[in-house]
Motif scaffolding. Structure first.
Motif, PDB file in Angstrom:
ATOM      1  N   VAL A 137      -5.155  -0.550   0.827  1.00  0.00           N
ATOM      2  CA  VAL A 137      -3.829  -0.944   0.335  1.00  0.00           C
ATOM      3  C   VAL A 137      -3.864  -1.156  -1.180  1.00  0.00           C
ATOM      4  N   SER A 138      -4.921  -1.794  -1.690  1.00  0.00           N
ATOM      5  CA  SER A 138      -5.009  -2.006  -3.148  1.00  0.00           C
ATOM      6  C   SER A 138      -5.115  -0.670  -3.886  1.00  0.00           C
ATOM      7  N   THR A 139      -5.889   0.255  -3.338  1.00  0.00           N
ATOM      8  CA  THR A 139      -5.996   1.582  -3.952  1.00  0.00           C
ATOM      9  C   THR A 139      -4.657   2.304  -3.936  1.00  0.00           C
ATOM     10  N   SER A 140      -3.938   2.180  -2.818  1.00  0.00           N
ATOM     11  CA  SER A 140      -2.631   2.818  -2.692  1.00  0.00           C
ATOM     12  C   SER A 140      -1.641   2.255  -3.710  1.00  0.00           C
ATOM     13  N   ILE A 141      -1.677   0.938  -3.896  1.00  0.00           N
ATOM     14  CA  ILE A 141      -0.768   0.319  -4.873  1.00  0.00           C
ATOM     15  C   ILE A 141      -1.048   0.848  -6.275  1.00  0.00           C
TER      16      ILE A 141
ATOM     17  N   GLY B 128       1.761   3.963  -9.956  1.00  0.00           N
ATOM     18  CA  GLY B 128       1.460   4.337 -11.337  1.00  0.00           C
ATOM     19  C   GLY B 128       1.058   3.150 -12.184  1.00  0.00           C
ATOM     20  N   LEU B 129       0.139   2.340 -11.697  1.00  0.00           N
ATOM     21  CA  LEU B 129      -0.252   1.137 -12.423  1.00  0.00           C
ATOM     22  C   LEU B 129      -0.870   1.466 -13.784  1.00  0.00           C
ATOM     23  N   GLN B 130      -1.576   2.597 -13.845  1.00  0.00           N
ATOM     24  CA  GLN B 130      -2.172   2.998 -15.123  1.00  0.00           C
ATOM     25  C   GLN B 130      -1.075   3.190 -16.176  1.00  0.00           C
ATOM     26  N   ARG B 131       0.021   3.803 -15.775  1.00  0.00           N
ATOM     27  CA  ARG B 131       1.145   4.029 -16.699  1.00  0.00           C
ATOM     28  C   ARG B 131       1.753   2.700 -17.148  1.00  0.00           C
ATOM     29  N   VAL B 132       1.870   1.765 -16.186  1.00  0.00           N
ATOM     30  CA  VAL B 132       2.438   0.456 -16.519  1.00  0.00           C
ATOM     31  C   VAL B 132       1.552  -0.273 -17.529  1.00  0.00           C
TER      32      VAL B 132
ATOM     33  N   GLY C  53      -7.284   0.654 -21.155  1.00  0.00           N
ATOM     34  CA  GLY C  53      -6.365   0.646 -20.022  1.00  0.00           C
ATOM     35  C   GLY C  53      -7.050   0.806 -18.674  1.00  0.00           C
ATOM     36  N   SER C  54      -7.990   1.751 -18.592  1.00  0.00           N
ATOM     37  CA  SER C  54      -8.664   1.992 -17.308  1.00  0.00           C
ATOM     38  C   SER C  54      -9.490   0.791 -16.861  1.00  0.00           C
ATOM     39  N   ILE C  55     -10.088   0.081 -17.848  1.00  0.00           N
ATOM     40  CA  ILE C  55     -10.873  -1.108 -17.511  1.00  0.00           C
ATOM     41  C   ILE C  55      -9.955  -2.214 -16.993  1.00  0.00           C
ATOM     42  N   VAL C  56      -8.804  -2.365 -17.638  1.00  0.00           N
ATOM     43  CA  VAL C  56      -7.828  -3.365 -17.186  1.00  0.00           C
ATOM     44  C   VAL C  56      -7.352  -3.040 -15.778  1.00  0.00           C
ATOM     45  N   VAL C  57      -7.064  -1.778 -15.524  1.00  0.00           N
ATOM     46  CA  VAL C  57      -6.596  -1.361 -14.192  1.00  0.00           C
ATOM     47  C   VAL C  57      -7.659  -1.657 -13.124  1.00  0.00           C
ATOM     48  N   LEU C  58      -8.924  -1.380 -13.457  1.00  0.00           N
ATOM     49  CA  LEU C  58      -9.998  -1.641 -12.506  1.00  0.00           C
ATOM     50  C   LEU C  58     -10.081  -3.129 -12.171  1.00  0.00           C
TER      51      LEU C  58
ATOM     52  N   ALA D  96      12.670  -0.121  -8.953  1.00  0.00           N
ATOM     53  CA  ALA D  96      12.172  -0.980 -10.031  1.00  0.00           C
ATOM     54  C   ALA D  96      11.218  -0.237 -10.957  1.00  0.00           C
ATOM     55  N   LEU D  97      10.406   0.673 -10.411  1.00  0.00           N
ATOM     56  CA  LEU D  97       9.375   1.334 -11.206  1.00  0.00           C
ATOM     57  C   LEU D  97       9.687   2.781 -11.533  1.00  0.00           C
ATOM     58  N   GLY D  98      10.779   3.278 -10.976  1.00  0.00           N
ATOM     59  CA  GLY D  98      11.156   4.653 -11.272  1.00  0.00           C
ATOM     60  C   GLY D  98      10.164   5.661 -10.714  1.00  0.00           C
ATOM     61  N   VAL D  99       9.641   5.405  -9.549  1.00  0.00           N
ATOM     62  CA  VAL D  99       8.674   6.317  -8.933  1.00  0.00           C
ATOM     63  C   VAL D  99       9.205   6.770  -7.575  1.00  0.00           C
ATOM     64  N   THR D 100       8.607   7.836  -7.064  1.00  0.00           N
ATOM     65  CA  THR D 100       8.899   8.299  -5.701  1.00  0.00           C
ATOM     66  C   THR D 100       7.646   8.120  -4.876  1.00  0.00           C
ATOM     67  N   LEU D 101       7.721   7.250  -3.894  1.00  0.00           N
ATOM     68  CA  LEU D 101       6.549   6.925  -3.081  1.00  0.00           C
ATOM     69  C   LEU D 101       6.366   7.953  -1.966  1.00  0.00           C
ATOM     70  N   PRO D 102       5.144   8.275  -1.608  1.00  0.00           N
ATOM     71  CA  PRO D 102       4.897   9.200  -0.488  1.00  0.00           C
ATOM     72  C   PRO D 102       5.338   8.581   0.839  1.00  0.00           C
ATOM     73  N   PRO D 103       5.607   9.406   1.859  1.00  0.00           N
ATOM     74  CA  PRO D 103       6.121   8.886   3.140  1.00  0.00           C
ATOM     75  C   PRO D 103       5.187   7.870   3.809  1.00  0.00           C
ATOM     76  N   ASP D 104       3.888   7.987   3.590  1.00  0.00           N
ATOM     77  CA  ASP D 104       2.956   7.102   4.281  1.00  0.00           C
ATOM     78  C   ASP D 104       2.574   5.875   3.461  1.00  0.00           C
ATOM     79  N   PHE D 105       3.271   5.637   2.343  1.00  0.00           N
ATOM     80  CA  PHE D 105       2.953   4.453   1.538  1.00  0.00           C
ATOM     81  C   PHE D 105       3.307   3.188   2.314  1.00  0.00           C
TER      82      PHE D 105
END
Length: 444
Positions: free
Chosen positions: A93-97, A102-106, A119-124, A224-233
């Motif tokens: 679930v954390s990986t999916s989020i 798009g947490l990297q973009r945020v 950025g990548s270190i913060v995301v990790l 809220a985030l302007g994204v399109t989530l996949p059906p299995d999210f």
């Protein structure tokens, strides 16, 4: 020397008696052949009883556990506390989020220009925080209640499809899954706090209004985030409805075979007793064969458990399936132990009902050792005159007690201990029965 007395001639044998004598060996040989045949057939039937109990027990348990929603939920719902399940679900679930919203973009959008490479270190670090928050939430009673409700809903859908409810297939979109948006919500809250602490800015990730409403939660995140989530999210897929639809006929045949196998096994057991030369002993052998069948069933189920666990896929679905199977198999162990204890009580009853030679011999030894003379008081007479009924009453009470109280090792051993003490007490009391009762027993 005096002459020896003449040996008298044998009296002539009447023709009818001679015919009877001549035919006697033939009847004895035929009788022996019949007895051998009956013994052999009895043993064959007893072996078939063991096989029948093995198959019927496993099949009935599987049907009652896997296709009864209340029992299935009671057995499987606690797996949410399994460390392997918590680890797998929280990781997925954390990986999916992180990936899907798009947490990297945020993060890149809020970091100062001179820190963009971090950025990548913060995301990790944020992902680790999200996983821990989800794992902590999964260990709470609140999530346990949510998981139980979700498990019940999913199981009802699966069973409904197997029972032929086609409307479920249409409403589920071809798959049966568990919604985990409550976990997604906890992950978003943790991510919001971690990013705010790391950047010093209010990120304002969406907080779900009603995490139990999957469709509304999905729309909130996308808006809220302007994204399109996949059906299995936010979902854990349990089964493909097309595969379940194909399994309907198999289930019907399976449940019909349970009834047939149970009836056939019962008929075989009855025939074994009726054909046997000594029916009480055959009854005892049938009970013991049933116990052997239960023991073999435990071995078979343990083997099935190992095969399924080894074949389970990696990831959340595999970890959940392994934990569920192990929980279900653990339930079968108690189910088999309960039946084995009941059979053991019946076997003891049948053995003692045959009055093995050591029982009266032990009673006489007790009377001789104590030096107490036979008694005619009411208690001794009551026990001596109704010993069979009193013994049977003890077994009945023991079986009822084991069916009513929560089963555990202490309960089983305690019940058997009380039963054995009760039977020995009856034996001791009966040993002091007066002479008139002994005489009546000798004439019986």
């Amino acid at each position: 020397m005096p002459e020896a007395a003449p040996v008298p001639e044998a009296a002539p044998v009447p023709e009818a008696a001679a015919a009877a004598i001549a035919s006697k060996p033939k009847r004895s040989a035929a009788s022996r052949s019949v007895r051998v045949l009956r013994r052999g057939l009895t043993w064959v039937l007893i072996v078939l009883v063991a096989v029948g109990v093995l198959g019927t027990t496993v099949a009935y348990w599987a049907d009652q556990t896997l296709f009864n929603t209340d029992r299935f939920v009671a057995t499987v719902a606690p797996i949410v506390t399994d460390p392997a399940v918590i680890e797998s679900v929280s990781t997925d679930v954390s990986t999916s989020i992180v990936d899907q919203i798009g947490l990297q973009r945020v993060v890149d959008s809020v970091l100062p220009a001179d820190l963009q490479g971090m950025g990548s270190i913060v995301v990790l670090g944020v992902q680790t925080t999200i996983q821990k928050a989800i794992a902590d939430f999964m260990a709470t009673p609140q999530f346990a209640a949510i998981w139980e409700q979700a498990t019940r809903a999913v199981h009802s859908k699966v069973v409904g499809i197997l029972r032929g409810d086609t409307s479920i297939i249409e409403s589920t979109g071809g798959v049966v899954s568990v919604d985990v948006f409550p976990l997604v919500n906890e992950g978003l809250k943790a991510a919001d706090k971690a990013l705010t602490d790391a950047t010093g800015r209010d990120i304002a990730l969406p907080q779900l209004t009603d995490p139990t409403n999957a469709a509304a939660s999905r729309a909130e995140i996308e808006q809220a985030l302007g994204v399109t989530l996949p059906p299995d999210f936010g979902q854990i897929t349990i089964a493909d409805t097309s595969a379940l639809d194909e399994a309907k006929q198999v289930l019907r045949v399976f449940e019909a075979s349970i009834v047939v196998a149970g009836i056939v096994t019962l008929i075989i057991a009855v025939l074994a007793i009726l054909i046997a030369i000594r029916r009480r002993r055959a009854f005892l052998q049938v009970v013991l064969a049933s116990g052997i069948g239960l023991a073999l069933a435990l071995v078979v189920v343990a083997r099935i458990n190992q095969v399924v666990v080894d074949a389970a896929p990696a990831g959340t679905a595999g970890a959940t399936a392994r934990a569920a199977i192990e929980s279900i198999v653990g339930g079968f162990a108690w189910y088999a132990i309960t039946l084995a204890v009941a059979l053991g009580v019946v076997a003891i009853a049948l053995y003692i009902a045959g009055r093995p030679s050591w029982i009266p011999r032990w009673g006489r030894s007790m009377r001789t050792a104590t030096g107490i003379q036979p008694s005619g008081n009411r208690l001794v007479r009551l026990v001596a005159e109704h010993i069979g009924e009193l013994r049977l009453l003890g077994y009945v009470i023991a079986i009822v007690a084991l069916l009513l109280v929560p089963l555990g090792l202490g309960t089983i051993l305690g019940t058997l201990g009380v039963l054995i003490a009760y039977q020995l007490l009856l034996t001791v009391i009966r040993a002091f029965r007066p002479a008139d009762i002994r005489a009546a027993e000798g004439l019986a």
